[in-house]
Design a protein around this motif. Structure first.
Motif, PDB file in Angstrom:
ATOM      1  N   PHE A  41       0.841  -1.199   0.000  1.00  0.00           N
ATOM      2  CA  PHE A  41       0.000   0.000   0.000  1.00  0.00           C
ATOM      3  C   PHE A  41       0.873   1.244   0.000  1.00  0.00           C
ATOM      4  O   PHE A  41       0.634   2.193  -0.751  1.00  0.00           O
ATOM      5  CB  PHE A  41      -0.933   0.001   1.215  1.00  0.00           C
ATOM      6  N   ARG A  42       1.899   1.259   0.838  1.00  0.00           N
ATOM      7  CA  ARG A  42       2.801   2.411   0.902  1.00  0.00           C
ATOM      8  C   ARG A  42       3.501   2.629  -0.440  1.00  0.00           C
ATOM      9  O   ARG A  42       3.694   3.771  -0.880  1.00  0.00           O
ATOM     10  CB  ARG A  42       3.849   2.211   2.002  1.00  0.00           C
ATOM     11  N   SER A  43       3.901   1.548  -1.089  1.00  0.00           N
ATOM     12  CA  SER A  43       4.642   1.665  -2.338  1.00  0.00           C
ATOM     13  C   SER A  43       3.769   2.151  -3.485  1.00  0.00           C
ATOM     14  O   SER A  43       4.202   2.969  -4.310  1.00  0.00           O
ATOM     15  CB  SER A  43       5.268   0.318  -2.707  1.00  0.00           C
ATOM     16  N   TRP A  44       2.547   1.646  -3.549  1.00  0.00           N
ATOM     17  CA  TRP A  44       1.702   1.911  -4.702  1.00  0.00           C
ATOM     18  C   TRP A  44       0.699   3.042  -4.498  1.00  0.00           C
ATOM     19  O   TRP A  44       0.284   3.707  -5.455  1.00  0.00           O
ATOM     20  CB  TRP A  44       0.948   0.643  -5.102  1.00  0.00           C
ATOM     21  N   ILE A  45       0.267   3.264  -3.239  1.00  0.00           N
ATOM     22  CA  ILE A  45      -0.836   4.193  -3.009  1.00  0.00           C
ATOM     23  C   ILE A  45      -0.380   5.442  -2.266  1.00  0.00           C
ATOM     24  O   ILE A  45      -0.452   6.553  -2.787  1.00  0.00           O
ATOM     25  CB  ILE A  45      -1.984   3.511  -2.242  1.00  0.00           C
ATOM     26  N   ASP A  46       0.086   5.288  -1.037  1.00  0.00           N
ATOM     27  CA  ASP A  46       0.482   6.450  -0.248  1.00  0.00           C
ATOM     28  C   ASP A  46       1.401   5.992   0.872  1.00  0.00           C
ATOM     29  O   ASP A  46       1.046   5.079   1.636  1.00  0.00           O
ATOM     30  CB  ASP A  46      -0.748   7.146   0.339  1.00  0.00           C
ATOM     31  N   ALA A  47       2.555   6.606   0.987  1.00  0.00           N
ATOM     32  CA  ALA A  47       3.494   6.252   2.055  1.00  0.00           C
ATOM     33  C   ALA A  47       2.965   6.646   3.423  1.00  0.00           C
ATOM     34  O   ALA A  47       3.368   6.070   4.445  1.00  0.00           O
ATOM     35  CB  ALA A  47       4.843   6.922   1.809  1.00  0.00           C
ATOM     36  N   ASP A  48       2.074   7.620   3.474  1.00  0.00           N
ATOM     37  CA  ASP A  48       1.483   8.083   4.731  1.00  0.00           C
ATOM     38  C   ASP A  48       0.168   7.347   4.952  1.00  0.00           C
ATOM     39  O   ASP A  48      -0.777   7.496   4.182  1.00  0.00           O
ATOM     40  CB  ASP A  48       1.251   9.592   4.666  1.00  0.00           C
ATOM     41  N   LEU A  49       0.090   6.551   6.014  1.00  0.00           N
ATOM     42  CA  LEU A  49      -1.126   5.781   6.276  1.00  0.00           C
ATOM     43  C   LEU A  49      -2.218   6.607   6.934  1.00  0.00           C
ATOM     44  O   LEU A  49      -3.380   6.186   6.964  1.00  0.00           O
ATOM     45  CB  LEU A  49      -0.787   4.566   7.148  1.00  0.00           C
ATOM     46  N   ASP A  50      -1.866   7.749   7.515  1.00  0.00           N
ATOM     47  CA  ASP A  50      -2.846   8.682   8.079  1.00  0.00           C
ATOM     48  C   ASP A  50      -2.700  10.022   7.350  1.00  0.00           C
ATOM     49  O   ASP A  50      -2.231  11.015   7.912  1.00  0.00           O
ATOM     50  CB  ASP A  50      -2.622   8.869   9.585  1.00  0.00           C
ATOM     51  N   PRO A  51      -3.103  10.051   6.078  1.00  0.00           N
ATOM     52  CA  PRO A  51      -2.801  11.226   5.244  1.00  0.00           C
ATOM     53  C   PRO A  51      -3.650  12.443   5.594  1.00  0.00           C
ATOM     54  O   PRO A  51      -4.768  12.335   6.109  1.00  0.00           O
ATOM     55  CB  PRO A  51      -3.131  10.728   3.831  1.00  0.00           C
ATOM     56  N   VAL A  52      -3.091  13.603   5.304  1.00  0.00           N
ATOM     57  CA  VAL A  52      -3.779  14.874   5.493  1.00  0.00           C
ATOM     58  C   VAL A  52      -3.802  15.612   4.155  1.00  0.00           C
ATOM     59  O   VAL A  52      -2.787  15.673   3.459  1.00  0.00           O
ATOM     60  CB  VAL A  52      -3.069  15.746   6.553  1.00  0.00           C
ATOM     61  N   VAL A  53      -4.955  16.153   3.809  1.00  0.00           N
ATOM     62  CA  VAL A  53      -5.085  16.993   2.616  1.00  0.00           C
ATOM     63  C   VAL A  53      -5.707  18.318   3.045  1.00  0.00           C
ATOM     64  O   VAL A  53      -6.752  18.336   3.709  1.00  0.00           O
ATOM     65  CB  VAL A  53      -5.961  16.334   1.537  1.00  0.00           C
ATOM     66  N   ARG A  54      -5.055  19.388   2.657  1.00  0.00           N
ATOM     67  CA  ARG A  54      -5.576  20.732   2.943  1.00  0.00           C
ATOM     68  C   ARG A  54      -5.702  21.493   1.631  1.00  0.00           C
ATOM     69  O   ARG A  54      -4.732  21.609   0.881  1.00  0.00           O
ATOM     70  CB  ARG A  54      -4.644  21.489   3.888  1.00  0.00           C
ATOM     71  N   ILE A  55      -6.900  21.962   1.353  1.00  0.00           N
ATOM     72  CA  ILE A  55      -7.127  22.856   0.235  1.00  0.00           C
ATOM     73  C   ILE A  55      -7.978  24.007   0.763  1.00  0.00           C
ATOM     74  O   ILE A  55      -8.557  23.900   1.849  1.00  0.00           O
ATOM     75  CB  ILE A  55      -7.833  22.150  -0.950  1.00  0.00           C
ATOM     76  N   PRO A  56      -8.044  25.121   0.068  1.00  0.00           N
ATOM     77  CA  PRO A  56      -8.856  26.233   0.566  1.00  0.00           C
ATOM     78  C   PRO A  56     -10.293  25.804   0.862  1.00  0.00           C
ATOM     79  O   PRO A  56     -10.981  25.246   0.007  1.00  0.00           O
ATOM     80  CB  PRO A  56      -8.798  27.247  -0.586  1.00  0.00           C
ATOM     81  N   GLY A  57     -10.721  26.020   2.093  1.00  0.00           N
ATOM     82  CA  GLY A  57     -12.083  25.689   2.477  1.00  0.00           C
ATOM     83  C   GLY A  57     -12.293  24.271   2.974  1.00  0.00           C
ATOM     84  O   GLY A  57     -13.410  23.911   3.357  1.00  0.00           O
ATOM     85  N   LEU A  58     -11.242  23.437   3.002  1.00  0.00           N
ATOM     86  CA  LEU A  58     -11.410  22.035   3.386  1.00  0.00           C
ATOM     87  C   LEU A  58     -10.131  21.504   4.022  1.00  0.00           C
ATOM     88  O   LEU A  58      -9.034  21.668   3.479  1.00  0.00           O
ATOM     89  CB  LEU A  58     -11.743  21.189   2.154  1.00  0.00           C
ATOM     90  N   THR A  59     -10.290  20.860   5.184  1.00  0.00           N
ATOM     91  CA  THR A  59      -9.200  20.116   5.817  1.00  0.00           C
ATOM     92  C   THR A  59      -9.660  18.676   5.991  1.00  0.00           C
ATOM     93  O   THR A  59     -10.728  18.428   6.569  1.00  0.00           O
ATOM     94  CB  THR A  59      -8.830  20.710   7.185  1.00  0.00           C
ATOM     95  N   ALA A  60      -8.878  17.720   5.467  1.00  0.00           N
ATOM     96  CA  ALA A  60      -9.265  16.305   5.486  1.00  0.00           C
ATOM     97  C   ALA A  60      -8.159  15.474   6.110  1.00  0.00           C
ATOM     98  O   ALA A  60      -6.972  15.695   5.848  1.00  0.00           O
ATOM     99  CB  ALA A  60      -9.552  15.812   4.071  1.00  0.00           C
TER     100      ALA A  60
END
Length: 263
Positions: A97-116
């Protein structure tokens, strides 16, 4: 480039789950990315079970699909994303999963107006059901509780936090306490293959379970994904189903804006 919500405009989130690539319906895979892209989401969330058996070839297929979805894309693990019966489950359960999808298993995404924030809710020592640690509950308070004023606060994990009985998630009480303290607006999950929408106290948070978007395991409901719009605090969840003529909107559930007195 993906669209960014402008001040005062609705925030749109595409919520997919339980792709189970390796045991999938090819027509669903073929049309899914275009249907999601047509909604012009500001964020695409995939709540686990991306693969059927966590094989390299399956993760390769997942990567190809994720690259076709409108970004940014936040993806978390499900129980099927860990090797089933092998030494790898003990020694390196999340490696592929880390190799193919995301190295961070508890990912954070910040865009204007949204924190995920995404949480890895599948420990290697559990067969199917999930858990949330005290450290992860702290991350909910820190990341989502610390989001800028006015941001939509979104939490994503594979296992539905409201499940009871044998499906109850370990750490449910501490998770729901953190969700309350952080004033989370949306909690997205999957796992059941059955779409569901319900609200917490005074309509917040809204808990959305997406159905299976592409797998054969439809459990009598059909393949679906969820389209979520947050407009001036009001939340609308529309369920997109795959029919003979392509994807179409089925049930739509709306929740009103919270007043300042009840927020």
């Amino acid at each position: 480039m993906p669209p960014e919500p402008r001040s005062g405009e609705p925030v749109v989130v595409a919520h997919l789950s339980d792709l189970h690539l390796g045991a999938h319906h090819q027509d669903a895979v073929d049309g899914l990315a275009a249907d999601v892209a047509a909604a012009r989401p500001h964020l695409t969330v995939v709540t686990g079970d991306c693969t059927m058996r966590a094989r390299t070839a399956e993760f390769r297929q997942v990567r190809e699909l994720l690259d076709r979805l409108p970004g940014p894309v936040l993806t978390v693990t499900g129980n099927h994303d860990l090797p089933l019966l092998s030494a790898r489950r003990v020694l390196d359960p999340y490696g592929r999963f880390r190799s193919w999808i995301d190295a961070d298993l508890d990912p954070v995404v910040r865009i204007p107006g949204l924190t995920a924030l995404g949480l890895q809710s599948m420990p290697r020592w559990r067969w199917k059901n999930g858990r949330v640690t005290g450290e992860q509950a702290g991350a909910v308070r820190r990341v989502l509780g610390g989001a800028p004023p006015g941001d939509v606060r979104l939490l994503a994990l594979h296992h539905p936090p409201l499940a009871t009985g044998t499906a109850r998630i370990i750490g449910r009480r501490r998770l729901l306490g953190a969700v309350r303290d952080a004033r989370v607006d949306l909690v997205l999950a999957g796992h059941t293959h059955v779409p569901d929408v319900r609200a917490g106290h005074r309509s917040r948070p809204v808990f959305v379970v997406a159905g299976t978007a592409t797998s054969h395991r439809i459990r009598g409901i059909g393949r679906s994904w969820s389209l979520i719009t947050v407009d001036r605090g009001a939340i609308v969840v529309g369920e997109r189903f795959l029919g003979p003529d392509g994807w179409h909107t089925g049930r739509v559930v709306s929740f009103p804006q919270l007043s300042a007195e009840t927020s």
